[in-house]
Design an enzyme around this catalytic site. Structure first.
Site, PDB file in Angstrom:
ATOM      1  N   HIS A 120      -6.827  -5.904  -1.008  1.00 19.73           N
ATOM      2  CA  HIS A 120      -5.683  -5.002  -0.859  1.00 19.73           C
ATOM      3  C   HIS A 120      -4.588  -5.717  -0.079  1.00 19.73           C
ATOM      4  O   HIS A 120      -4.791  -6.179   1.033  1.00 19.73           O
ATOM      5  CB  HIS A 120      -6.142  -3.748  -0.125  1.00 19.73           C
ATOM      6  CG  HIS A 120      -5.142  -2.649  -0.093  1.00 19.73           C
ATOM      7  ND1 HIS A 120      -4.615  -2.091  -1.234  1.00 19.73           N
ATOM      8  CD2 HIS A 120      -4.573  -1.989   0.942  1.00 19.73           C
ATOM      9  CE1 HIS A 120      -3.773  -1.127  -0.903  1.00 19.73           C
ATOM     10  NE2 HIS A 120      -3.719  -1.053   0.416  1.00 19.73           N
ATOM     11  N   ASP A 150      -8.177  -3.715  -7.125  1.00 15.26           N
ATOM     12  CA  ASP A 150      -7.829  -3.097  -5.841  1.00 15.26           C
ATOM     13  C   ASP A 150      -8.469  -1.710  -5.760  1.00 15.26           C
ATOM     14  O   ASP A 150      -8.363  -0.911  -6.688  1.00 15.26           O
ATOM     15  CB  ASP A 150      -6.305  -2.987  -5.744  1.00 15.26           C
ATOM     16  CG  ASP A 150      -5.815  -2.550  -4.372  1.00 15.26           C
ATOM     17  OD1 ASP A 150      -6.550  -1.849  -3.660  1.00 15.26           O
ATOM     18  OD2 ASP A 150      -4.686  -2.912  -4.017  1.00 15.26           O
ATOM     19  N   SER A 206       0.834  -1.189   0.000  1.00 12.68           N
ATOM     20  CA  SER A 206       0.000   0.000   0.000  1.00 12.68           C
ATOM     21  C   SER A 206       0.883   1.258   0.000  1.00 12.68           C
ATOM     22  O   SER A 206       1.749   1.385  -0.858  1.00 12.68           O
ATOM     23  CB  SER A 206      -0.941  -0.061   1.211  1.00 12.68           C
ATOM     24  OG  SER A 206      -1.941   0.894   1.134  1.00 12.68           O
TER      25      SER A 206
END
Length: 514
Positions: free
Chosen positions: A472, A443, A221
């Site tokens: 994710h 995502d 991320s």
């Protein structure tokens, strides 16, 4: 945590100071000085404090870094680090694997628990690497910042994020300004230095303190943006790097545009989950089509706005809870279960899941403060409310699920009192080895285009695409097509001759009718 996950620049100087270019010579020299000092000092490892929740044989320590890398002899802070030794032989050991889970504002300290809890996905890697986690500057155990009283931060119910009129917009704008002012009041001294570029420099100092000539890194991320910035600033310090669920590193994307792009992607992934709920209507009895499930979502939302569920859960709390299903497949069943129980007359599960978490208030408030501080400092944000209003009104028409909630979360950046910089141009420099980029196509938090953009910018990188999936954080999921390639890369440095497309991992299956 709502919002984008990307950023990189250097804080602009205060008024009257000599202007510095991001990644300038003074900061680069300061980073070298700090790394040299850390290499000599090392890390004094010891058992972790009991309150940290990190069991033996995990050890903890700290690494000293300058607040301002242009002034390496100026004020210092300590970066908290955690480590568990590799499980293999001395011959098998390849060094340390440093991890960042994202945010900005996420704590990496629990990372070594993937070894101590015997997570099978990491068993092979654990033989070769010490697993090292850290709290980035401002987070948790590393000079934590705060913007508001934690109890106030989690207080519920909050106002419906979707404004019904101009008065409600004015009220939200007032709250956003108060939050920005609170950050300046409670944490002002550190705010100019809470940037992705400074965190990347901290990572290099940690690398040196670990005694590693080159960094092995796994970032998820926002951690992918941190990795991209690190790889740009320190290309010849990288040994192996995996970035998973990638923030778009294009300068024009950081950060305002990233959040608008997110809103569209979350709308699509929320529909994916609604479709799954409909496919399991025999279990949940919410609706046998995505359209019917969505109608029930709107009904639930309207009911909670009229009368908050349990006196605590209104539309804002529902969005925050249901959003977890758009983030992670592992939340599909828990969210659907809580909703189904509520529809059957049991409100307890939904209130417990979506209501305020008083026990986690300090951590949640700190995480949000760092998220805001880093995003606001990394790049210049629009200051015109007319632009915010116009852009979010337009996106809301297409993506009503969380557009306004995301807008209000980021609006403090419009009145931010600290300096706002220029994002670093992420690109390949001499010495950067092959990077492994991993991304699912659906995502929501970090849309697919981000991986494509970083792939272009990091020459020689290899892209693994999980087609049709959208959870994710891909490396933590069971998908042998991906898991085996992660192991091979970290253990041998080898990647496929071409980019790879993998089938999606298995979606959750509810076990029994409710």
């Amino acid at each position: 945590m709502t919002g984008a996950l990307v950023a990189g620049f250097l804080a602009a100087p205060s008024a009257g100071a000599t202007e510095r270019v991001p990644g300038g010579a003074a900061e680069a020299k300061g980073a070298r000085v700090a790394a040299e000092r850390a290499a000599k000092a090392g890390v004094k490892w010891q058992d972790c404090p009991a309150t940290w929740g990190l069991e033996k044989p995990i050890q903890c320590g700290s690494v000293t870094v300058p607040v301002d890398y242009a002034k390496p002899d100026g004020p210092k802070i300590k970066i908290a680090v955690s480590r568990v030794h590799s499980t293999g032989t001395a011959k098998e050991r390849q060094g340390s694997l440093v991890y960042n889970p994202g945010g900005p504002g996420g704590s990496g300290l629990p990372f070594p628990r993937r070894v101590t809890t015997k997570n099978p996905l990491y068993a092979k890697i654990a033989k070769a690497y010490d697993f090292v986690g850290f709290d980035p500057r401002g987070v948790g155990k590393s000079a934590p910042i705060s913007c508001v009283d934690p109890k106030e931060f989690v207080a519920a119910p909050k106002a419906d994020p979707v404004p019904a009129d101009e008065a409600e917009k004015r009220a939200q704008r007032k709250l956003a300004k108060q939050y920005a002012d609170g950050c300046a009041k409670r944490s002002g001294k550190l705010l100019p230095y809470l940037t992705t570029m400074n965190t990347a420099r901290d990572v290099d100092v940690v690398r040196a303190a670990l005694g590693e000539k080159k960094l092995n890194y796994l970032g998820v991320s926002y951690g992918t943006y941190l990795g991209a910035v690190y790889g740009t600033l320190f290309p010849d310090h990288v040994r192996r790097m995996i970035v998973d669920s990638v923030v778009n590193p294009a300068q024009e994307n950081v950060w305002y545009q990233a959040n608008l792009d997110q809103d569209i992607a979350f709308e699509g992934r929320f529909k994916d989950w609604e479709t799954w709920v409909a496919q399991h209507d025999r279990v949940y009895h919410i609706g046998n089509s995505q359209a019917k499930v969505h109608a029930q979502w709107l009904k639930l939302r309207a009911e909670a706005k009229k009368k908050p569920i349990g006196g605590l859960v209104g539309p804002a709390e529902l969005i925050n809870f249901f959003q977890s299903a758009a983030y992670y497949d592992r939340s599909w069943i828990p969210v659907a279960d809580a909703w189904a129980k509520y529809r059957a007359g049991d409100t307890k599960a939904l209130v417990e899941a979506a209501g305020p978490d008083l026990a986690g208030a300090v951590s949640a408030e700190n995480g949000n403060a760092v998220y805001t501080a880093v995003e606001c400092a990394d790049a210049k944000w629009p200051t015109s409310w007319a632009k915010w209003d116009r852009d979010n009104t337009r996106v809301h028409r297409k993506a009503p699920f969380m557009t306004w909630a995301n807008a209000w979360m980021n609006l403090p950046c419009a009145t931010w009192k600290g300096p706002q910089g220029t994002p670093l141009e992420v690109k390949t420099h001499k010495g950067l080895p092959q990077t492994l980029i991993i991304q699912s196509t659906r995502d929501a938090a970090t849309p697919f285009e981000g991986a494509v953009e970083l792939h272009k910018r990091f020459k020689g990188s290899r892209l693994i695409v999980e087609k049709g999936a959208g959870s994710h954080g891909v490396t933590g999921l069971v998908n042998p097509c991906i898991n085996n390639r992660v192991d091979t890369y970290l253990l041998t440095g080898k990647v496929d001759a071409k980019d790879v497309t993998c089938a999606p991992h298995a979606v959750p299956e509810p076990k029994a009718a409710k």
